[in-house]
Structures are given as structure tokens and as C-alpha cells.
Design a protein around this motif. Structure first.
Motif, PDB file in Angstrom:
ATOM      1  N   GLY A 186       0.788  -1.344   0.004  1.00  0.00           N
ATOM      2  CA  GLY A 186      -0.085   0.143   0.037  1.00  0.00           C
ATOM      3  C   GLY A 186       0.681   1.261   0.025  1.00  0.00           C
ATOM      4  O   GLY A 186       0.113   2.426   0.164  1.00  0.00           O
ATOM      5  N   LEU A 187       2.211   1.145  -0.371  1.00  0.00           N
ATOM      6  CA  LEU A 187       3.175   2.425  -0.375  1.00  0.00           C
ATOM      7  C   LEU A 187       3.763   2.443  -1.849  1.00  0.00           C
ATOM      8  O   LEU A 187       4.289   1.514  -2.282  1.00  0.00           O
ATOM      9  N   ALA A 188       4.026   3.715  -1.844  1.00  0.00           N
ATOM     10  CA  ALA A 188       5.035   3.903  -3.219  1.00  0.00           C
ATOM     11  C   ALA A 188       6.365   4.197  -2.649  1.00  0.00           C
ATOM     12  O   ALA A 188       6.555   4.748  -1.476  1.00  0.00           O
ATOM     13  N   TYR A 189       7.204   3.734  -3.298  1.00  0.00           N
ATOM     14  CA  TYR A 189       8.917   3.980  -2.862  1.00  0.00           C
ATOM     15  C   TYR A 189       9.524   4.429  -3.980  1.00  0.00           C
ATOM     16  O   TYR A 189       9.189   4.397  -5.186  1.00  0.00           O
ATOM     17  N   HIS A 190      10.461   5.076  -3.868  1.00  0.00           N
ATOM     18  CA  HIS A 190      11.547   5.536  -4.523  1.00  0.00           C
ATOM     19  C   HIS A 190      12.918   5.317  -3.825  1.00  0.00           C
ATOM     20  O   HIS A 190      13.293   5.564  -2.745  1.00  0.00           O
ATOM     21  N   GLN A 191      14.059   5.228  -4.710  1.00  0.00           N
ATOM     22  CA  GLN A 191      15.422   4.985  -4.405  1.00  0.00           C
ATOM     23  C   GLN A 191      16.174   6.220  -3.917  1.00  0.00           C
ATOM     24  O   GLN A 191      16.926   6.188  -3.233  1.00  0.00           O
ATOM     25  N   GLU A 192      15.560   7.346  -4.520  1.00  0.00           N
ATOM     26  CA  GLU A 192      16.349   8.650  -4.366  1.00  0.00           C
ATOM     27  C   GLU A 192      15.645   9.804  -3.510  1.00  0.00           C
ATOM     28  O   GLU A 192      14.408  10.119  -3.949  1.00  0.00           O
ATOM     29  N   GLN A 193      16.167  10.324  -2.753  1.00  0.00           N
ATOM     30  CA  GLN A 193      15.567  11.282  -1.669  1.00  0.00           C
ATOM     31  C   GLN A 193      15.070  12.630  -2.474  1.00  0.00           C
ATOM     32  O   GLN A 193      14.095  12.983  -2.285  1.00  0.00           O
ATOM     33  N   HIS A 194      16.086  12.975  -3.366  1.00  0.00           N
ATOM     34  CA  HIS A 194      15.638  14.313  -4.071  1.00  0.00           C
ATOM     35  C   HIS A 194      14.621  14.215  -4.845  1.00  0.00           C
ATOM     36  O   HIS A 194      14.005  15.080  -5.277  1.00  0.00           O
ATOM     37  N   ILE A 195      14.346  12.826  -5.547  1.00  0.00           N
ATOM     38  CA  ILE A 195      13.294  12.600  -6.285  1.00  0.00           C
ATOM     39  C   ILE A 195      12.117  12.518  -5.490  1.00  0.00           C
ATOM     40  O   ILE A 195      10.995  13.064  -6.048  1.00  0.00           O
TER      41      ILE A 195
END
Length: 261
Positions: A186-195
Motif C-alpha cells: 500500500g506504499l509507493a517507494y523510490h530510491q532517491e531522496q531528492h526525487i
């Protein structure tokens, strides 16, 4: 051979190496050394340089352009991946855009396919930080463009950082279309904090929020949480969605729709 010629020769090899890895995804250093007729030491130096530029991720004995929980694939690789699925999702997303709207598009290659379809829905105001998106839409009759500033990031071919976040914060749009690299539980993720910072700002600036998510990203996590999937008005997935992942989306009350091919 002069130092200048050696430098040019290496850059040509790096370009060919990048194209090969984008096409194949993963290879061993030994295999690449043999294919390019260079020493293993030279190939490792070339791969170190591509890793420094953010184009590849090295692992013991080899290299890959495929994403991991902490590494986002370079834009060159992402533009070639899941093209048919992205186009199907874009066709469905286009139905959510009406003349007179203001829409914000992120720097994902999934949403780029939507940008390619927007001609004819006019008048329209499009806001984006993606350089390729700006190129696609520039000169399109009836579409007014707003470019989001910031620091240019060649790995994403987009403008990011504090300047971009502040530019987004000064705007309010009717709808935003984004994608992300992973989704699970139920969560969206990404590898990079600035993105992540830019995507969150975009979601805050929009009255309606849409997520384009091809099935290869489901059941995966990355280093940073972006937002719960339930914050989106609609999550559009392709018809490769498995029953298991569909059940998980329902369990977390995620509004989703499958875009047919």
C-alpha cells in the motif's frame, strides 16, 4: 596516438558500452572486455566511469542497468523498458485530461508517454521538470508550457533540487500525473531522496492525483517511502497485473484500474 585521440576513442567506447548495457541489462566484466577487445583492467576502469556517471551499478564480477532498492536505472534504460505497457496506461490517462485544464507531469518515462498523446486536447497548460517532456510538447499548438527550474540531473534528464521544489510550491494545478519505481504494502517507494521531495511537492500542488504504475514495479520496495497509494484518486496499471498484486491493492483500499492493451 595522442592523448586527445585516446580520450575520444575512450568516449566512443563508453557510448557503445552504455548502449549495449541499456539493451542487455546485465553483463560480466570479462565478457565485455572480450567483446570490446580491451584488457579486463581497462574494462573495469570504463565501468567505474559509467558507475560514477550514474549509468550503471557494479556488482561482484559484473555490471547492470537494472534497478535495485537503492539504485534507479538511468533514463536511457527506462525509456526502452515496458514501452507497450506504458503506452496503454498513457491512453487511459489521456481520458482524464480535458481542454482548459492545468496538468503537472513528473520526469518518469511512463508519464512521458502521456505527454506524447496530449496534442489535440486544447487549450491546455502543462507543467513539468522533464527536459524530454518539454521537447515533446514544445511547439504543440494550443499547449502552453511551464518549465520547472532547479539543478539539471543528467541521470534523470530533469530539473531537481530545492529550486524545483520551490517552483512547484508556487503553483496549483488541476491534476498531476506521476510514476515511481516501486510499490508494495500500500506504499509507493523510490530510491532517491531528492526525487521523493519533488514528487511529494507535485502531489501537494494538485487537486487530483494520478499514478501510472506498470506491473513490474509492484511487489518491490526501495529505500525511501514516497506516499501511501491511497492518496491517489486513481492508480493506473497495465494488464500484466497479477491476481496477487490486485488483491493487495484492494486490501489497502487503493483505487486502481487496469489499462487494457
Amino acid at each position: 596516438m595522442s592523448e586527445q585521440n585516446l580520450s575520444r576513442r575512450r568516449e566512443c567506447r563508453l557510448d557503445e558500452l552504455t548502449a549495449l548495457l541499456v539493451a542487455e541489462g546485465t553483463a560480466t566484466a570479462q565478457d565485455l572486455a572480450e567483446r570490446f577487445d580491451v584488457s579486463l583492467m581497462t574494462m573495469h576502469r570504463d565501468l567505474d566511469e559509467l558507475e560514477r556517471r550514474g549509468l550503471v551499478r557494479k556488482f561482484r564480477g559484473g555490471v547492470t542497468t537494472l534497478p535495485s532498492g537503492v539504485f534507479e536505472s538511468n533514463v536511457l534504460y527506462r525509456q526502452k523498458a515496458m514501452t507497450a505497457q506504458k503506452q496503454a496506461m498513457a491512453r487511459r490517462a489521456r481520458e482524464l485530461v480535458e481542454p482548459g485544464m492545468s496538468v503537472m507531469l513528473d520526469d518518469s518515462t511512463s508519464v512521458l508517454e502521456l505527454a506524447r498523446t496530449l496534442g489535440g486536447i486544447t487549450p491546455l497548460r502543462v507543467v513539468t521538470n522533464y527536459l524530454e517532456g518539454l521537447k515533446v510538447l514544445s511547439g504543440t499548438p494550443g499547449i502552453a508550457l511551464t518549465a520547472l527550474g532547479g539543478d539539471y540531473d543528467p541521470n534523470h534528464d530533469s530539473f531537481l533540487g530545492v529550486g524545483c521544489v520551490e517552483a512547484i510550491g508556487a503553483l496549483r494545478v488541476d491534476a498531476v500525473f506521476v510514476s515511481t519505481s516501486a510499490a508494495s504494502g500500500g506504499l509507493a517507494y523510490h530510491q532517491e531522496q531528492h526525487i521523493v521531495s519533488v514528487k511529494r511537492a507535485m502531489l501537494d500542488a494538485a487537486a487530483r492525483r494520478y499514478l501510472l504504475l506498470d506491473h513490474s514495479k509492484l511487489g518491490r520496495v526501495a529505500l525511501h517511502r514516497v506516499v501511501p497509494l491511497e492518496v491517489f484518486d486513481l492508480v493506473i496499471v497495465d494488464d500484466g497485473l497479477s491476481e496477487e498484486h490486485a488483491a493487495e491493492l484492494r486490501e489497502h483500499r487503493v483505487p486502481f484500474e487496469v489499462a487494457g492493451s
